[in-house]
Design a protein around this motif. Sequence first.
Motif, PDB file in Angstrom:
ATOM      1  N   SER A   1       0.851  -1.197   0.000  1.00 13.35           N
ATOM      2  CA  SER A   1       0.000   0.000   0.000  1.00 13.35           C
ATOM      3  C   SER A   1       0.887   1.247   0.000  1.00 13.35           C
ATOM      4  O   SER A   1       1.053   1.878  -1.009  1.00 13.35           O
ATOM      5  CB  SER A   1      -0.996   0.027   1.159  1.00 13.35           C
ATOM      6  OG  SER A   1      -1.949   1.029   0.908  1.00 13.35           O
TER       7      SER A   1
ATOM      8  N   THR B   1      -2.299  -2.355  -2.608  1.00 12.01           N
ATOM      9  CA  THR B   1      -3.104  -2.639  -1.428  1.00 12.01           C
ATOM     10  C   THR B   1      -3.809  -3.988  -1.571  1.00 12.01           C
ATOM     11  O   THR B   1      -3.805  -4.814  -0.652  1.00 12.01           O
ATOM     12  CB  THR B   1      -4.148  -1.523  -1.228  1.00 12.01           C
ATOM     13  OG1 THR B   1      -3.461  -0.268  -1.225  1.00 12.01           O
ATOM     14  CG2 THR B   1      -4.902  -1.691   0.063  1.00 12.01           C
TER      15      THR B   1
ATOM     16  N   ASP C   1      -2.581  -7.330   0.462  1.00 10.40           N
ATOM     17  CA  ASP C   1      -3.536  -7.853   1.435  1.00 10.40           C
ATOM     18  C   ASP C   1      -3.843  -9.313   1.127  1.00 10.40           C
ATOM     19  O   ASP C   1      -3.929 -10.146   2.033  1.00 10.40           O
ATOM     20  CB  ASP C   1      -4.818  -7.013   1.383  1.00 10.40           C
ATOM     21  CG  ASP C   1      -5.836  -7.456   2.411  1.00 10.40           C
ATOM     22  OD1 ASP C   1      -5.447  -7.606   3.590  1.00 10.40           O
ATOM     23  OD2 ASP C   1      -7.011  -7.654   2.053  1.00 10.40           O
TER      24      ASP C   1
ATOM     25  N   ASN D   1       2.907  -0.863   6.591  1.00 12.61           N
ATOM     26  CA  ASN D   1       2.554   0.175   5.622  1.00 12.61           C
ATOM     27  C   ASN D   1       3.636   1.261   5.669  1.00 12.61           C
ATOM     28  O   ASN D   1       3.687   2.065   6.595  1.00 12.61           O
ATOM     29  CB  ASN D   1       1.180   0.736   6.013  1.00 12.61           C
ATOM     30  CG  ASN D   1       0.579   1.594   4.926  1.00 12.61           C
ATOM     31  OD1 ASN D   1       1.188   1.807   3.884  1.00 12.61           O
ATOM     32  ND2 ASN D   1      -0.623   2.103   5.171  1.00 12.61           N
TER      33      ASN D   1
ATOM     34  N   TYR E   1      -8.982   1.881   3.962  1.00 11.75           N
ATOM     35  CA  TYR E   1      -8.655   0.537   4.449  1.00 11.75           C
ATOM     36  C   TYR E   1      -9.867  -0.104   5.127  1.00 11.75           C
ATOM     37  O   TYR E   1     -10.089  -1.305   5.002  1.00 11.75           O
ATOM     38  CB  TYR E   1      -7.469   0.581   5.423  1.00 11.75           C
ATOM     39  CG  TYR E   1      -6.190   1.075   4.783  1.00 11.75           C
ATOM     40  CD1 TYR E   1      -5.858   0.684   3.489  1.00 11.75           C
ATOM     41  CD2 TYR E   1      -5.320   1.924   5.461  1.00 11.75           C
ATOM     42  CE1 TYR E   1      -4.686   1.135   2.893  1.00 11.75           C
ATOM     43  CE2 TYR E   1      -4.154   2.376   4.873  1.00 11.75           C
ATOM     44  CZ  TYR E   1      -3.842   1.984   3.585  1.00 11.75           C
ATOM     45  OH  TYR E   1      -2.689   2.430   2.997  1.00 11.75           O
TER      46      TYR E   1
END
Length: 592
Positions: free
Chosen positions: A123, A139, A143, A160, A247
């Motif tokens: 991200s 992102t 993830d 991050n 998020y």
Amino acid sequence: MLHLTLESRLRAAVTVVLPDASTANVLVRPAADAKFGDYQSNALMTLAKERKVNPRQLATDVVAQLDVSDICEKVEIAGPGFLNFRLKPEALAGVLAAAARGEHLFFARATAETLRTVVIDFSSPNVAKPMHVGHIRSTILGDSLARTLRLLGHRVITDNHIGDWGTQFGMLLIGWKTLMDRAALDRDPIAELERIYKAVNAACKETPATLESARAELVKLQSGGAENLAIWHEMIRLSQVQFDAIYGRLGVKFDHTLGESFYNPWLKTLVEELVAKGLARESEGAIAVFSDGTLPPKTDPLRVQNREGEWVDDPLLIQKSDGASNYATTDLATLDYRLKEWQATEIVYVVGAPQQPHFNKLFRVFRRWQPEAAAKVKLLHAWFGSILGDDGKPFKTRSGDTVKLADLLDEAEERAFKVVAEKRPDLDAASQKEIARKVGLGAVKYQDLLSNRQSDYVFSWDKMLALTGNTAVYVQYQFTRANKVVRDSGMDQQASLADGQLVLGDPAEFTLAKHLLNFGLTLEAAADDCRPNFLVNYLYELATLYSRFYDQCPVLKAAEPARTTRVVLCDLTARVLRQGLDCLGIEAPEVM
Ligand code: ARG
């Protein structure tokens, strides 16, 4: 899983025939073509080549020592020495029964020997700038990688690495002090920060005096001036609120958000150490690490070919001529920190393709700086291509601006809502909205994860929201169908299901069951090299096979043992689809 059982028995048989052979590369994998069987191994050919023996003879000798009759029909030796395995339906049914009892879901979790500690850097947006579609791939990919590795039982640390330091803050500080509109900042902080940044940036280009004062503000910030530090903290806070909102919508969480600035205390000594070790040297007032000449120029990240085709130095700059350190210095310190603090065995950087030279240089310099530590860690730049518009150029809004992530997610939910409202007018608005949220966000993520990460892809609302084809909504829909059959069946005795209660008769059942068994291998392949597209395509195929099975095999009206077998197949399909979608960060709606 059956391929693992086959694999270990095959290894044992190889050891009987060749006691000193290493069997680490003796693998059993799903057959590429079902014509030849369900699983295959080509390991004996490689082994025969290494040992300079006849491959068919080796295969014959090994098969003579191999007893897999509880799992397979007679093992077939094909061509120059391939082994083909055809599963017995009872063996397959046994695995399904164990899964139905909750003993596994077709994958194995890491053991003490196979446990990996993986830091995932993903991200990583920049403070005072909106998150744009370029950050979306990082992102979503990062993830998904984290979710998959965690499911497989590994130790995952997500970090991050936000851009909260650097020269842009000089301009932002002037803008904040001289141009800022408080009301606008309260309304939309990022838009206002972006506006003042652009204004000052333009002014700097026109008037050298503005540029000078931007530099002065930056120096004040970097030397710890209280006023500038307070403003800087406020800018980070405002940005973090915006990042967190996104998020939250995407269901993405981080274990750490250690921005670039976190590493400031180490940078000075780091540069000194590299100079002292003779790795870095002064060059035109700056400090940089140059090639040591030990690698052929083609594979040396610190060399590039110029227009005339000559190889020239392309050093890693670690201190600018004004004494300030930079992105590379921070990344070196970050790498060091992650190894020491978290004992990472792997670090994966999910960052776009343009940063390949940066990471190649970074890894190379780290290797020279700390050879022992570097030998123990796997460093991977999991780079990815761009999102393109219909015109094949980078994805932009109609007015030519970069697309903001928040707007994109809004639009996805709105478009999905139209489809849901049209298809399910019987549902109340709140349920429609909830389904639309899962479908809309799922569509964006799925489209992003579908292609090989290293290719660019064309962003298409129509494609991603199509009800048929390789889309999230299709997979989600098959999930709800399978789930509904299980609910309607009223079957709840699965915990005590005996192996013999399941009987696979129809080819559609058999094909679906075999595909379920490949879930674990797919998860591992997706996690190994950060390629969630393997999982996406696996789930699409599962959904397709399920749909075919459902068309061909009546479930609730079937007689026993077919009824129980089929309900179990529906249930396991639903569970694998839900678990697989979860690894992609996509929610599976109960109804659609
Ligand atoms: N903030 C950077 C950008 O938006 C990405 C940082 C990636 N991570 C890293 N360790 N360099 O381009």
